[in-house]
Each structure stands twice: as C-alpha cells, then as structure tokens.
Motif scaffolding. Sequence first.
Motif, PDB file in Angstrom:
ATOM      1  N   ARG A 103       0.809  -1.214   0.000  1.00 53.79           N
ATOM      2  CA  ARG A 103       0.000   0.000   0.000  1.00 53.79           C
ATOM      3  C   ARG A 103       0.837   1.256   0.000  1.00 53.79           C
ATOM      4  O   ARG A 103       0.528   2.223  -0.681  1.00 53.79           O
ATOM      5  CB  ARG A 103      -0.881   0.028   1.251  1.00 53.79           C
ATOM      6  N   ASN A 104       1.905   1.261   0.796  1.00 53.86           N
ATOM      7  CA  ASN A 104       2.581   2.525   1.084  1.00 53.86           C
ATOM      8  C   ASN A 104       3.939   2.698   0.423  1.00 53.86           C
ATOM      9  O   ASN A 104       4.507   3.774   0.483  1.00 53.86           O
ATOM     10  CB  ASN A 104       2.748   2.685   2.597  1.00 53.86           C
ATOM     11  N   ASN A 105       4.482   1.657  -0.154  1.00 58.36           N
ATOM     12  CA  ASN A 105       5.776   1.789  -0.805  1.00 58.36           C
ATOM     13  C   ASN A 105       5.638   2.723  -1.997  1.00 58.36           C
ATOM     14  O   ASN A 105       4.742   2.542  -2.822  1.00 58.36           O
ATOM     15  CB  ASN A 105       6.246   0.406  -1.286  1.00 58.36           C
ATOM     16  N   ILE A 106       6.532   3.730  -2.077  1.00 58.20           N
ATOM     17  CA  ILE A 106       6.424   4.622  -3.229  1.00 58.20           C
ATOM     18  C   ILE A 106       6.851   3.905  -4.512  1.00 58.20           C
ATOM     19  O   ILE A 106       6.529   4.349  -5.595  1.00 58.20           O
ATOM     20  CB  ILE A 106       7.244   5.924  -3.073  1.00 58.20           C
ATOM     21  N   TYR A 107       7.577   2.804  -4.352  1.00 55.33           N
ATOM     22  CA  TYR A 107       7.929   2.023  -5.538  1.00 55.33           C
ATOM     23  C   TYR A 107       7.165   0.708  -5.546  1.00 55.33           C
ATOM     24  O   TYR A 107       7.655  -0.311  -6.016  1.00 55.33           O
ATOM     25  CB  TYR A 107       9.437   1.769  -5.583  1.00 55.33           C
ATOM     26  N   SER A 108       5.992   0.738  -4.968  1.00 57.46           N
ATOM     27  CA  SER A 108       5.186  -0.479  -4.830  1.00 57.46           C
ATOM     28  C   SER A 108       5.012  -1.191  -6.173  1.00 57.46           C
ATOM     29  O   SER A 108       4.803  -0.551  -7.205  1.00 57.46           O
ATOM     30  CB  SER A 108       3.821  -0.089  -4.274  1.00 57.46           C
ATOM     31  N   ASN A 109       5.140  -2.502  -6.143  1.00 58.71           N
ATOM     32  CA  ASN A 109       4.977  -3.246  -7.397  1.00 58.71           C
ATOM     33  C   ASN A 109       3.594  -3.876  -7.512  1.00 58.71           C
ATOM     34  O   ASN A 109       3.422  -4.925  -8.105  1.00 58.71           O
ATOM     35  CB  ASN A 109       6.083  -4.290  -7.559  1.00 58.71           C
ATOM     36  N   VAL A 110       2.599  -3.198  -6.934  1.00 59.99           N
ATOM     37  CA  VAL A 110       1.227  -3.702  -6.991  1.00 59.99           C
ATOM     38  C   VAL A 110       0.764  -3.892  -8.429  1.00 59.99           C
ATOM     39  O   VAL A 110       0.203  -4.924  -8.782  1.00 59.99           O
ATOM     40  CB  VAL A 110       0.271  -2.738  -6.265  1.00 59.99           C
ATOM     41  N   TYR A 111       1.031  -2.887  -9.278  1.00 62.52           N
ATOM     42  CA  TYR A 111       0.539  -2.986 -10.654  1.00 62.52           C
ATOM     43  C   TYR A 111       1.274  -4.074 -11.426  1.00 62.52           C
ATOM     44  O   TYR A 111       0.686  -4.743 -12.265  1.00 62.52           O
ATOM     45  CB  TYR A 111       0.639  -1.628 -11.354  1.00 62.52           C
ATOM     46  N   ASP A 112       2.568  -4.244 -11.127  1.00 64.24           N
ATOM     47  CA  ASP A 112       3.314  -5.337 -11.772  1.00 64.24           C
ATOM     48  C   ASP A 112       2.657  -6.670 -11.428  1.00 64.24           C
ATOM     49  O   ASP A 112       2.350  -7.473 -12.300  1.00 64.24           O
ATOM     50  CB  ASP A 112       4.771  -5.382 -11.279  1.00 64.24           C
ATOM     51  N   ILE A 113       2.443  -6.865 -10.126  1.00 65.71           N
ATOM     52  CA  ILE A 113       1.897  -8.142  -9.667  1.00 65.71           C
ATOM     53  C   ILE A 113       0.498  -8.357 -10.234  1.00 65.71           C
ATOM     54  O   ILE A 113       0.174  -9.418 -10.760  1.00 65.71           O
ATOM     55  CB  ILE A 113       1.863  -8.184  -8.116  1.00 65.71           C
ATOM     56  N   GLY A 114      -0.325  -7.292 -10.153  1.00 66.70           N
ATOM     57  CA  GLY A 114      -1.706  -7.393 -10.633  1.00 66.70           C
ATOM     58  C   GLY A 114      -1.771  -7.728 -12.111  1.00 66.70           C
ATOM     59  O   GLY A 114      -2.553  -8.580 -12.542  1.00 66.70           O
ATOM     60  N   THR A 115      -0.888  -7.078 -12.885  1.00 67.97           N
ATOM     61  CA  THR A 115      -0.886  -7.332 -14.327  1.00 67.97           C
ATOM     62  C   THR A 115      -0.499  -8.777 -14.617  1.00 67.97           C
ATOM     63  O   THR A 115      -1.137  -9.447 -15.442  1.00 67.97           O
ATOM     64  CB  THR A 115       0.118  -6.385 -15.018  1.00 67.97           C
ATOM     65  N   MET A 116       0.538  -9.255 -13.918  1.00 66.49           N
ATOM     66  CA  MET A 116       0.973 -10.635 -14.151  1.00 66.49           C
ATOM     67  C   MET A 116      -0.145 -11.623 -13.792  1.00 66.49           C
ATOM     68  O   MET A 116      -0.391 -12.590 -14.508  1.00 66.49           O
ATOM     69  CB  MET A 116       2.223 -10.963 -13.313  1.00 66.49           C
ATOM     70  N   ASN A 117      -0.826 -11.336 -12.691  1.00 63.42           N
ATOM     71  CA  ASN A 117      -1.937 -12.214 -12.293  1.00 63.42           C
ATOM     72  C   ASN A 117      -3.011 -12.257 -13.367  1.00 63.42           C
ATOM     73  O   ASN A 117      -3.503 -13.331 -13.738  1.00 63.42           O
ATOM     74  CB  ASN A 117      -2.571 -11.720 -10.991  1.00 63.42           C
ATOM     75  N   LEU A 118      -3.364 -11.071 -13.895  1.00 70.55           N
ATOM     76  CA  LEU A 118      -4.410 -11.010 -14.921  1.00 70.55           C
ATOM     77  C   LEU A 118      -3.976 -11.743 -16.178  1.00 70.55           C
ATOM     78  O   LEU A 118      -4.743 -12.483 -16.792  1.00 70.55           O
ATOM     79  CB  LEU A 118      -4.730  -9.557 -15.258  1.00 70.55           C
ATOM     80  N   MET A 119      -2.713 -11.535 -16.571  1.00 66.11           N
ATOM     81  CA  MET A 119      -2.222 -12.178 -17.794  1.00 66.11           C
ATOM     82  C   MET A 119      -2.269 -13.698 -17.645  1.00 66.11           C
ATOM     83  O   MET A 119      -2.654 -14.404 -18.575  1.00 66.11           O
ATOM     84  CB  MET A 119      -0.798 -11.709 -18.112  1.00 66.11           C
ATOM     85  N   ASN A 120      -1.893 -14.176 -16.460  1.00 68.33           N
ATOM     86  CA  ASN A 120      -1.951 -15.622 -16.249  1.00 68.33           C
ATOM     87  C   ASN A 120      -3.392 -16.115 -16.269  1.00 68.33           C
ATOM     88  O   ASN A 120      -3.703 -17.165 -16.826  1.00 68.33           O
ATOM     89  CB  ASN A 120      -1.300 -15.989 -14.915  1.00 68.33           C
ATOM     90  N   GLN A 121      -4.260 -15.293 -15.705  1.00 66.98           N
ATOM     91  CA  GLN A 121      -5.676 -15.664 -15.646  1.00 66.98           C
ATOM     92  C   GLN A 121      -6.265 -15.775 -17.051  1.00 66.98           C
ATOM     93  O   GLN A 121      -7.049 -16.660 -17.337  1.00 66.98           O
ATOM     94  CB  GLN A 121      -6.405 -14.597 -14.841  1.00 66.98           C
ATOM     95  N   TYR A 122      -5.859 -14.852 -17.955  1.00 67.10           N
ATOM     96  CA  TYR A 122      -6.406 -14.873 -19.310  1.00 67.10           C
ATOM     97  C   TYR A 122      -5.558 -15.717 -20.263  1.00 67.10           C
ATOM     98  O   TYR A 122      -5.724 -15.645 -21.474  1.00 67.10           O
ATOM     99  CB  TYR A 122      -6.550 -13.451 -19.842  1.00 67.10           C
ATOM    100  N   GLY A 123      -4.632 -16.473 -19.712  1.00 69.82           N
ATOM    101  CA  GLY A 123      -3.913 -17.454 -20.518  1.00 69.82           C
ATOM    102  C   GLY A 123      -2.917 -16.882 -21.503  1.00 69.82           C
ATOM    103  O   GLY A 123      -2.728 -17.426 -22.587  1.00 69.82           O
ATOM    104  N   TYR A 124      -2.292 -15.761 -21.181  1.00 67.91           N
ATOM    105  CA  TYR A 124      -1.198 -15.274 -22.027  1.00 67.91           C
ATOM    106  C   TYR A 124      -0.027 -16.237 -21.911  1.00 67.91           C
ATOM    107  O   TYR A 124       0.170 -16.848 -20.854  1.00 67.91           O
ATOM    108  CB  TYR A 124      -0.766 -13.886 -21.574  1.00 67.91           C
ATOM    109  N   ASP A 125       0.780 -16.356 -22.961  1.00 64.94           N
ATOM    110  CA  ASP A 125       1.867 -17.324 -22.818  1.00 64.94           C
ATOM    111  C   ASP A 125       3.031 -16.741 -22.011  1.00 64.94           C
ATOM    112  O   ASP A 125       3.220 -15.538 -21.925  1.00 64.94           O
ATOM    113  CB  ASP A 125       2.334 -17.871 -24.181  1.00 64.94           C
ATOM    114  N   GLU A 126       3.767 -17.667 -21.399  1.00 64.81           N
ATOM    115  CA  GLU A 126       4.761 -17.279 -20.403  1.00 64.81           C
ATOM    116  C   GLU A 126       5.792 -16.302 -20.933  1.00 64.81           C
ATOM    117  O   GLU A 126       6.227 -15.404 -20.236  1.00 64.81           O
ATOM    118  CB  GLU A 126       5.478 -18.535 -19.885  1.00 64.81           C
ATOM    119  N   GLU A 127       6.164 -16.491 -22.194  1.00 67.62           N
ATOM    120  CA  GLU A 127       7.209 -15.631 -22.748  1.00 67.62           C
ATOM    121  C   GLU A 127       6.789 -14.182 -22.739  1.00 67.62           C
ATOM    122  O   GLU A 127       7.547 -13.295 -22.382  1.00 67.62           O
ATOM    123  CB  GLU A 127       7.524 -16.054 -24.186  1.00 67.62           C
ATOM    124  N   GLU A 128       5.541 -13.949 -23.133  1.00 70.40           N
ATOM    125  CA  GLU A 128       5.062 -12.573 -23.181  1.00 70.40           C
ATOM    126  C   GLU A 128       4.982 -11.995 -21.768  1.00 70.40           C
ATOM    127  O   GLU A 128       5.355 -10.853 -21.529  1.00 70.40           O
ATOM    128  CB  GLU A 128       3.688 -12.525 -23.856  1.00 70.40           C
TER     129      GLU A 128
END
Lengths: 620, 279
Positions: A103-128
């Motif tokens: 929540r509070n880290n100014i360099y928080s990687n929330v969006y990185d993590i969230g994006t990766m989760n979504l991509m895995n959920q929608y079946g993007y291939d690992e390389e991408e």
Amino acid sequence: MARKILELRGIKKTYGDNVILNNFNLSINENEFVTFLGPSGCGKTTTLRIIGGFEKMQEGQLLLDGVEIQDLPSHKRPINTVFQRYALFPNMNIFDNIAFGLRNNIYSNVYDIGTMNLMNQYGYDEEEVDALAKKLSHIEKPKEVKAYVLDYFKSSSITFKLVEALHSLAKKCRFKNYSSFKEELSIALKELSIESKLTFAKDDRFSFVSKCLIGEAAENDNAYKIVSSISKRSFKEEVIHTEVLKALKFVNLEGYEDRDITSLSGGQMQRIAIARAIVNKPRILLLDEPLSALDLKLRKAMRLELREMQRKLGITFIFVTHDQEEAMMMSDTVVVMNNGEIQQMGRPEDIYNTPVNRFVAQFIGEANIIRGVYNAPRRFTGLNREFKVSAHDFRLGDPLYAIVEREDFDICSLDIAKIRGKVLSCLFNDNKFEIVADVNGTKINIESDDRVKVGEEIGLLVAPGNIYCEAKSESKAKLLANYEGGNILEGTYLGNQRVSFLGASFKTYVTTFIPGEVVDAVIRPEDLDLVLEDVDKAFIKGTVIKSVFTGTSFDIFVDVDGTRLLVQDYQNVAPGETIGLRVDSYEVHLMKVGDEEQPKEIVAIREEGRRLALEAEEEN
Amino acid sequence: MKRFKWLSFPYFVWLILLVITPIFVMLAMTFLSMNGMSFSKAVWSVDSYARMGDPAIYKALWNSLVVAFFTVLICFALGYPVAYIISFSKLRNKMLVLLVMILPMWSNSMLRIVSWLRLFSTDGLAALHLLGSNEAVIFVTVTTYLPFMIFPIYTVLEKMDRSLLEASRDLGVPAWKTFLKVTFPLSLGGVSSGVIMVFLPAATGFAISQTIGQGKVRLIGNLLQSVFEKNNYNFGSLLSIFVSLCIILAILLIIGLNSLVKKAKAKLASSSLNKGGNL
C-alpha cells in the motif's frame, strides 16, 4: 549453482574505533538458504544490516546481479527483512500489517503483480508475461507502471482499434440510419479484419450499431478486459487483497486477516512477519535470528517450516543465528564468522566433518582441541602420547592443535588403549552418554552409547583419520582449500599472485608460495562459471562429457585437455558441446604439495626453511 | 501481588473520606439553602437550580472551553515536535534536556503568573494592551502547562520499538508516511493523556484569567470562585457538579467520536473489498 545473486566486496565497517568488518568478501548464490553463524559480536548481524540497507559501510561494494546497490536506500532494494522481534505494527490488524508495504511503498509493485496475475488468468503465454515483467521492472513509479501497462494492452486490443475507427467514421460524415453508413462500416470492419455476426435493421442509428459492435468485440478481447480491470479505481486494493490472502495461505494462517496482532502467539507473529516480507516479492529475504524468541519445541518445528518455505518460494534466504544446530539443519551454505571474518564457508556437512580451524571446530561440535607438536612425518605428539595422523603438510617441530570430535573417541579396554582417562562425569542426553574424562590433566569430551562409572578408569582409541591437525598460525589458503568435492588441479606457482594450471595462467589471492613451487589448485564446482558465448576468449576450454541433473542443478563433467573438471550450474549443456569456463581469482585456492613432487630447488629452499624454524624453536 | 493488597487500604480510606463523601455532601447541598457552611440553619430549597438559567454561566463556560481548546492546540503544536526531536535525537543525556524544559515549574506557578503580569505591564509591552485579552490568557496558560503535554508524548515515543520504523523503511515506505501511519498512531496514547492533562486545568483554572485577564476575561473558574467568595455554597456546589459533568461529557464525546471514526473506517475498508469480490 554458479548463478551469483549477491556479492560483498572488501566491506569495511567501523563504529568509532571499533572495527566490525574489515575487507569482508562473500558471494551468495541464487535460491540458496545461507546462514551466517557465529557468536554474538562476530559481525553477522552487521553484515545482514548492511545488505538490508540499514547500516552504511565505510568501504566496499555490494553487488546485486553484478550491479552496485550500496548507495540505494533500503526501500529500493528487492530485499526484505524479518526482524528479530518481528516488528509488527501494533496499531494495525494482520491484514493491514501484511498489506503495509504494497500500500505505502512509493515504488510499490502492486501494478506489476496485478498485471501478471491477470495475464496468467487470461492465458497469455509465459514468454510474453516474462518479457513484460522485465520491462516493468525498470519502471519505478506505480503510476508510470499503470500507464505503461494500459498503453501496452490498449495498443493490442481490437476493441480499442474499433472504437477509434468508429470515431473517425462518425467525424467524416453524419449518419442517419444503418442503410446510409452500411458500406463505409463494412470497409472499416474489413480493415480491422473483424467479422461481425450481428445484423442490423435499416433504420438502426449509428450510436446503437457502434455500441453493439463494441460489445461484441469486447466479449472475446482479453486485452480489453485487462484494461478495464486495471483502470478500475479499486484495482490496487483488489490486488493487495488477493496477494495478502495468498501470503497468509502460504504461512498457513488462512482466515486470520481480521485479527489483532496482540492476539497472536510468538510462532504466529513470526509467520505474519514472514508473510509481510514475502508479499512484496523480494529477491532476497533476510532473517535476523527470527527463532530466538520462540520456545524450544516451536523453534524446532519452525526450522523445518522455514526451510520448506525457502524451497517453495525459490528465493535466497539469508539467515542469521548463533545456534549451530539451527544452521546445520536448515542451510545449503553455512558461513561461520568470528571477529568480523569468515572462518569457513561451505555445506553444513563439510563444516561439521572438516572444520578448518580451532574456532570452527569448537563452535560447531564442541570438539576436543589438543595442543601438541608435529614431531615426525604423519606423527603428532600430544597428551604425552604419539598419534598417527593423516596430515602431512606441516614442518617438523611445528606446534599444532589436533581437533577430535566427541563421537570419534572409542572407549576400549585398558590394555589396547592409546590413552587412559579417569571419568569425571557421565550424563545421559539425547540418547547418548556425554562423558568428560581427565587424561593427564586435560579434560576430554566423549560421546558414547555405553554408560561408564564416574571415577572409573577407561581406555580411549582414536583413528588417525579422525584427528584433524591445524597449525597454530594457519594460512588462509589452507583454510579455504579444505573443501571436499573440489576440482584439484596440479599447477605451478608463478609468483606475483599468479598460478598456472591447465595450460593457462590465472590470478590468485594467495601469496605464500615460492615461485616455481608445485601446488594443488582447488576450485569448487559451483565456482566455475560457464561461458557459452565467445567460447574462444575463455581461458579454459573443454568438451562436455556428460551432464547429470541432481534435483536442483546440473553436475556437468567437462574434459579439458585430458583433465576432468566438475562444474555445477543451473544451466544444462549437451554432451559433446565445446564450452568455456571462467573462475574468479578469489575462488582459486592453492594447497601445499609434499616434497616428493617438488623440483629440487624448491625442496632445498623448503629444507632450509625447516632448519631455520627448528633452530628458532630450540632457541625458544 | 495478592499479599500486598492491604497496602491499598489507606488509599481507599482517603478516597472515601475526601472524594466520594464530599460529592454526596455537595449533591445534598444543592437542594439546601443556607449561609456558608452552617448546616443547622439550612432549609430545603431549589433556589440554586433556579439560578442556573443565568446566561452569564453559559458564556463563561463557553469562554473556558475556547481558551482551553486553543491552549491544548498550541501546546500540542509546540510540544509534539519537541518531544519527537528529543526522543529521536542521539543526545546522550535526554533526561537533562527534559529537566531544563521543566525548570520554570520549580518556582511557584503564582509567581510565574505574576511575573508575566509585570512583564505585560512594563513600558513596551504595556503599549500592546495585552492584559485583559483572551490571547494573553491563552499565552500564559500555554507557558504554564506546556510540560504536561511534552512529558506523556515523550514517554510513549521513547518506549516505541525502533525496529518498527526500520520495518517500515524495509517495506519501502518513505519517512513522512511512516510517521503518519506508524509513529503518530502509536503515540496517540501519550497525546490523549497530554491533552487531558492540559485541558482540565486550562478549562477550570481561575488564577491566570483573573490576574492576566484583569477581570475582563471571565472563565467558569472565576464564576465559581466568586460564588464561593460570596459564601453561597449551595449554588457553588451545583455549579461545580455541573462543570464536572460538562467536562466528563466532553471527554466521553471525544472518545465516542474516536471509536465512531474507527468503525466507519473499518466499514469503508470492508465495503470496498466487497466491491472487489464482485469481479
């Protein structure tokens, strides 16, 4: 295991006049459980705090993946810490504690993590996914990450292209009903290669038609779905929620999120502290004596659990402890420290079986240390007796310490005994008898399966291989070289810190040899790094004989001009391939070789040295 | 601990004799009418209650609350940073610094108030016409009670586990955010006891308002004092009980608001998560 993650080079740390670390060098491999073991005040916690960024050092470099990070503040390092007394925030519940960093880290990687989760959920291939993750790791601010991700998916989304096309169509001319724009629309759709299954009536309005088309396109457009998820205001909090629950599940405390910190037991607090650290997805987790506050039973259970966690997470754990049992049970690599110096570093079993010096032996095994003299080749005199020993690289008359582990003494009948002792005490502990015996005024610790009576005289035997000899002033080269499983290569010391073996000349840190002296160079299998590109430029070139997967890494056997080398690496190489090998100067350890293999001049110089040493001894 | 229970006995005697009994006596006195403390000539009466309609009471009460509020606000604004800086400094002798802070308290508080009176009425400062203003009363009250704010805050900050701050830093949180999310919430206990310790005497005192206010600043304390001076112990008792109730109410209100805010926050958090669950 050649993949280095962290390297400490020439680190110096002082508090006022008090030198804590001086020229401290260490490299730590990826995905390893490394333990700093030593008594309090040995510098282990200071080293950890330097890695974590809580202490500034006076000199030296700290490299993460080969990049200097010593000037980065701690919040910019992909390193998190589990503190000794957990340091959980008492004003927040468990959920908020774990979510605190995200929540509070100014360099928080929330969006990185969230994006990766979504991509895995929608079946993007690992390389991408990996490629995008790599790009995102270079963007610092969460807002910028979000903007980048949105752009990325918008540009690949067919729906957004359709919206644009419809906008430009609408600008071009005013449409009244479907029949008036049917043709333009079908051209536009063809350009985007959209095949619509929808049919429209003649008098449908443009706004209605475009709405239907966009709805149809969005239905199967994963990129569009990702964009709409990420642009939601609650996205950050949703990601945090999923990640916190995942972390809680990982530490086996599901359903605890709403509880207060004060309602937890020590073991539970410990786990929450771990969850709070790993939820940020660090590369390295630092643990500062985290088990010391727990009771014995819990401590033993947590050891196994921590070890398991490290394996599952696949990240490097650096663990600080003064408890040798803990270190032996959990670690891949143990770094034994004293007075700010590394005494020995290696696998737990190597450190236990072959301690390199008196300190390590005493600290690890409560072994017996016997003072004596190396009075004849392979003979050691101590306790008024002469023992056969396997050591051969000492000068005659050298004062030595012999180290014998407690369990290496055998109790025997008096007539065949090498030494005799009077039993001072005999205690039953851990299914063994711990015996202390007085042998000519020296106390000897013995571990035995049999009970003996206090006051009784017992005979003791010890096998030559179980007596480990150490010179009173040991050279560092010898300390480090004593490593089982290393590649031992015959070489020649060239002088000026250079040594030649395998037909090439290498730099080494060792200075104590005579130029021209034959030496054994020892290189640990994990210290040899593969060079797969520009093989011709590598100092050592060889052909792969075979490669064996050992569970975590590959044991690769390489033939270098008839000499077989063992290399351990995470990468696999096919047999028959020609590869290059490299090794750092501080990883080439040199060992003394006996007179029989030395050139005549060297033998002469050595003998002269011995004579002088004996004379000096006699004068004393 | 149980063995030493009897040690608290003297205190209970003290409490019953000097706190609880007087309260009941006061309560009884509100229904009497008499001259001074002469109970023998007392008659039942509700005269005291009839006098409660006087708007001067409420004006004085309101004025007291205003003076106390600003005193607390200024004491907090001045005291928190001081407590924070001393607690987080690397000074070797923090206690000495704190001792210096309370040095003025070693002299009699009346003396200090009178010396402010003298200062305010000497040449240059007299020209500012400070005497008799609310501002001057607040200023002198702040100088009198500031240490009561600094000490409790300093104590909680000093006791705070410093590894919490390291943990926050380790988790990537910048210093100002750590202060807002960790340090300040954890020091609230000290802040609230500081607030109460300054608020109570500031709201009920009468010496400062009388001396510095020159009779122009009338606080509830001044009213009480004048009533007792006129030997009207019946109305005085009623007024005292009324003031106590008002202050208790004010404190309860603050505590109630605090927990309400907490509940609302928790509700907000859970509702935002429920929205997330619909995804």
